[in-house]
Design a protein around this motif. Structure first.
Motif, PDB file in Angstrom:
ATOM      1  N   ILE A   4       0.860  -1.187   0.000  1.00 17.33           N
ATOM      2  CA  ILE A   4       0.000   0.000   0.000  1.00 17.33           C
ATOM      3  C   ILE A   4       0.894   1.233   0.000  1.00 17.33           C
ATOM      4  N   LYS A  46      -7.064   9.376   6.697  1.00 21.13           N
ATOM      5  CA  LYS A  46      -7.793   8.491   5.784  1.00 21.13           C
ATOM      6  C   LYS A  46      -6.854   7.651   4.910  1.00 21.13           C
ATOM      7  N   LYS A  49      -6.503   3.960   6.117  1.00 26.99           N
ATOM      8  CA  LYS A  49      -7.707   3.138   6.246  1.00 26.99           C
ATOM      9  C   LYS A  49      -7.480   1.699   5.790  1.00 26.99           C
ATOM     10  N   ASN A  50      -6.897   1.520   4.615  1.00 24.37           N
ATOM     11  CA  ASN A  50      -6.702   0.175   4.051  1.00 24.37           C
ATOM     12  C   ASN A  50      -5.526  -0.572   4.677  1.00 24.37           C
ATOM     13  N   LEU A  51      -4.752   0.135   5.490  1.00 22.52           N
ATOM     14  CA  LEU A  51      -3.609  -0.495   6.155  1.00 22.52           C
ATOM     15  C   LEU A  51      -3.966  -0.944   7.565  1.00 22.52           C
ATOM     16  N   TYR A  53      -7.342  -0.798   9.184  1.00 22.90           N
ATOM     17  CA  TYR A  53      -8.642  -1.431   9.426  1.00 22.90           C
ATOM     18  C   TYR A  53      -8.868  -2.618   8.488  1.00 22.90           C
ATOM     19  N   THR A  54      -7.978  -3.591   8.573  1.00 23.38           N
ATOM     20  CA  THR A  54      -8.060  -4.784   7.732  1.00 23.38           C
ATOM     21  C   THR A  54      -7.360  -5.939   8.434  1.00 23.38           C
ATOM     22  N   ASN A  56      -5.817  -8.194   6.806  1.00 24.87           N
ATOM     23  CA  ASN A  56      -4.733  -8.582   5.904  1.00 24.87           C
ATOM     24  C   ASN A  56      -3.420  -7.903   6.274  1.00 24.87           C
ATOM     25  N   HIS A  58       0.157  -6.129   4.972  1.00 21.91           N
ATOM     26  CA  HIS A  58       0.681  -5.393   3.823  1.00 21.91           C
ATOM     27  C   HIS A  58       2.056  -4.814   4.151  1.00 21.91           C
TER      28      HIS A  58
END
Length: 201
Positions: A4, A46, A49-51, A53-54, A56, A58
């Motif tokens: 990411i 923001k 967010k994908n780092l 709240y997941t 998974n 990365h």
């Protein structure tokens, strides 16, 4: 492992006043360790967010503009105890020739014989620590439960790989097939029936 990109900017001032101003502006103060010297930067909340709240795992490319970018992993995160707002994040820089340790999720595959017989699958460990070169870091550790019978356990020793090392004791249980109450009751009733005296003809 998937990556990411976080776009941010270097911080010139790292004092409490500057840090508070950053947070009030919707940005997160961050520090990148592992290189010759620590790099202080900030990015919009923001952007994480994908780092964060997941489930998974990365790796991260930290892009600070002006040709400055770093490969890293998330090392530590501080959140507000009431609002869950991200207060601070520490990253650790990756180098192609240096092994790194990080947690990755466990992915269950296959169909257990024990589950088909009425057992219940219990996942004891949702994440495992692996040590590897950055290029060999897996997105997940695959756990094949196909051979598990009722009452069996899958140990971490069954998940070995040439590309990475699992940083857990050999007796670490990844998952197990437990006997369900229904199956246990059926077994008890069958045992009672077998012991009961047979009626006379």
């Amino acid at each position: 492992m998937k990556s990411i990109t976080i776009k941010g900017s270097e911080r010139e001032s790292v004092g409490k006043v500057a840090t508070k101003a950053l947070r009030n502006a919707g940005a997160v103060p961050c520090v990148l360790y592992g290189g010759d010297q620590a790099v202080h930067f900030s990015a919009e909340e923001k952007a994480f967010k994908n780092l964060v709240y997941t489930p998974n795992a990365h790796t991260v490319v930290i892009d600070l503009g002006n040709g400055k970018s770093y490969n890293a992993i998330l090392q530590d995160i501080q959140v507000h105890p009431v609002t869950d707002k991200i207060l601070h994040i520490d990253f650790f820089q990756l180098f192609d020739n240096k092994e790194i340790t990080m947690e990755v999720p466990v992915k269950i595959v296959g169909t257990s014989k024990g589950v088909l017989s009425g057992g219940v699958l219990r996942l004891n460990t949702r994440k495992l620590k692996v040590k590897a070169l950055p290029s060999n870091l897996p997105d997940f550790v695959e756990a094949d439960i196909t051979p598990l019978e009722m009452g069996n356990k899958l140990y971490v020793t069954k998940l070995v790989s040439d590309k990475y090392k699992l940083m857990h004791p050999d007796n670490t249980v990844v998952c197990q097939v437990r006997i369900s109450r229904a199956a246990m009751k059926a077994a008890q009733e069958a045992a009672k029936a077998a012991k009961a005296p047979k009626g006379k003809k």
